[in-house]
Every structure is written in structure tokens, then in C-alpha cells.
Design a protein around this motif. Structure first.
Motif, PDB file in Angstrom:
ATOM      1  N   THR A  41      18.674  -1.779  83.836  1.00  0.00           N
ATOM      2  CA  THR A  41      17.642  -1.878  84.741  1.00  0.00           C
ATOM      3  C   THR A  41      17.818  -1.255  86.142  1.00  0.00           C
ATOM      4  OG1 THR A  41      17.166  -4.108  83.275  1.00  0.00           O
ATOM      5  CG2 THR A  41      15.952  -3.709  85.338  1.00  0.00           C
ATOM      6  N   VAL A  42      19.063  -1.622  86.510  1.00  0.00           N
ATOM      7  CA  VAL A  42      19.150  -1.135  88.083  1.00  0.00           C
ATOM      8  C   VAL A  42      19.149   0.471  87.957  1.00  0.00           C
ATOM      9  CG1 VAL A  42      21.047  -0.748  89.713  1.00  0.00           C
ATOM     10  CG2 VAL A  42      20.425  -3.144  88.869  1.00  0.00           C
ATOM     11  N   VAL A  43      19.563   1.112  86.975  1.00  0.00           N
ATOM     12  CA  VAL A  43      19.683   2.597  86.743  1.00  0.00           C
ATOM     13  C   VAL A  43      18.213   3.085  86.662  1.00  0.00           C
ATOM     14  CG1 VAL A  43      20.361   4.440  85.315  1.00  0.00           C
ATOM     15  CG2 VAL A  43      21.969   2.582  86.006  1.00  0.00           C
ATOM     16  N   PHE A  44      17.574   2.389  85.780  1.00  0.00           N
ATOM     17  CA  PHE A  44      16.107   2.986  85.588  1.00  0.00           C
ATOM     18  C   PHE A  44      15.427   2.778  87.020  1.00  0.00           C
ATOM     19  CE2 PHE A  44      16.633   2.408  80.930  1.00  0.00           C
ATOM     20  CZ  PHE A  44      16.570   3.675  80.769  1.00  0.00           C
ATOM     21  N   ALA A  45      15.490   1.511  87.755  1.00  0.00           N
ATOM     22  CA  ALA A  45      14.837   1.436  89.166  1.00  0.00           C
ATOM     23  C   ALA A  45      15.442   2.247  90.229  1.00  0.00           C
ATOM     24  CB  ALA A  45      15.276   0.022  89.508  1.00  0.00           C
ATOM     25  N   VAL A  46      16.556   2.863  90.212  1.00  0.00           N
ATOM     26  CA  VAL A  46      17.123   3.807  91.101  1.00  0.00           C
ATOM     27  C   VAL A  46      16.622   5.003  90.840  1.00  0.00           C
ATOM     28  CG1 VAL A  46      19.180   4.972  91.825  1.00  0.00           C
ATOM     29  CG2 VAL A  46      19.225   2.299  91.774  1.00  0.00           C
ATOM     30  N   LEU A  47      16.281   5.386  89.662  1.00  0.00           N
ATOM     31  CA  LEU A  47      15.883   6.659  89.211  1.00  0.00           C
ATOM     32  C   LEU A  47      14.414   6.635  89.388  1.00  0.00           C
ATOM     33  CD1 LEU A  47      18.110   7.701  86.033  1.00  0.00           C
ATOM     34  CD2 LEU A  47      18.343   8.440  88.328  1.00  0.00           C
TER      35      LEU A  47
END
Length: 90
Positions: A41-47
Motif C-alpha cells: 500500500t505504501v509503495v502504491f501510494a508513493v508511486l
């Protein structure tokens, strides 16, 4: 005769199976699931895939990644169960 000291004294305790091996396997698998869900979830939010303007996207991503991370969690739990054989397996 020489007395055993150091590593030779504790090696039996270090390599013994834990008392609640199945509980350890379940908790390890659940930890993998929650950690993988949070990281994805954090990776998708950062991207930029999860926009704050779309209110339900974050919750939908959390639920979807929780469901997807069930497979790696089950694999890790199975590996942990196999690592510590127990006589209580039916």
C-alpha cells in the motif's frame, strides 16, 4: 576429561523446537501478510496510484492487498510448520 564450556553447553537449547511451533507458524504467516499489505500500500501510494482525491481507493487497496498477501502468508506458515515437525499433527 575436559569440561564442556561455551557453545557446547547451549547448542542443545538453541536448536530445539519451540513449545508452540504451530502458534509460531500462524503468527509468522499473519505477520508476513500484514507487513506485505502495508508495504504494498505504501509503495502504491508513493508511486501515485492511490490518489487522496479518490476517497475509497486507499481502503480498496488495503483490502485487495490483504487478500492477495494471503498466499505468501500461507506459504510462510507451511514452511514454518514443516521446519518444526510435531507429533501432534493429525
Amino acid at each position: 576429561a575436559r569440561e564442556e564450556t561455551g557453545w557446547k553447553l547451549i547448542s542443545g537449547d538453541v536448536f530445539r523446537a519451540p513449545n508452540n511451533a504451530h502458534l509460531l507458524a500462524v503468527l509468522t504467516g499473519s505477520g508476513v501478510q500484514v507487513l506485505g499489505m502495508a508495504c504494498a500500500t505504501v509503495v502504491f501510494a508513493v508511486l501515485g496510484f492511490l490518489s487522496p482525491a479518490n476517497r475509497g481507493s486507499l481502503l480498496a487497496a488495503l483490502v485487495l492487498s490483504f487478500a492477495i498477501m494471503g498466499a505468501p502468508a500461507g506459504f510462510v506458515s507451511a514452511v514454518c510448520c514443516k521446519l518444526f515437525p510435531s507429533a501432534n499433527i493429525n
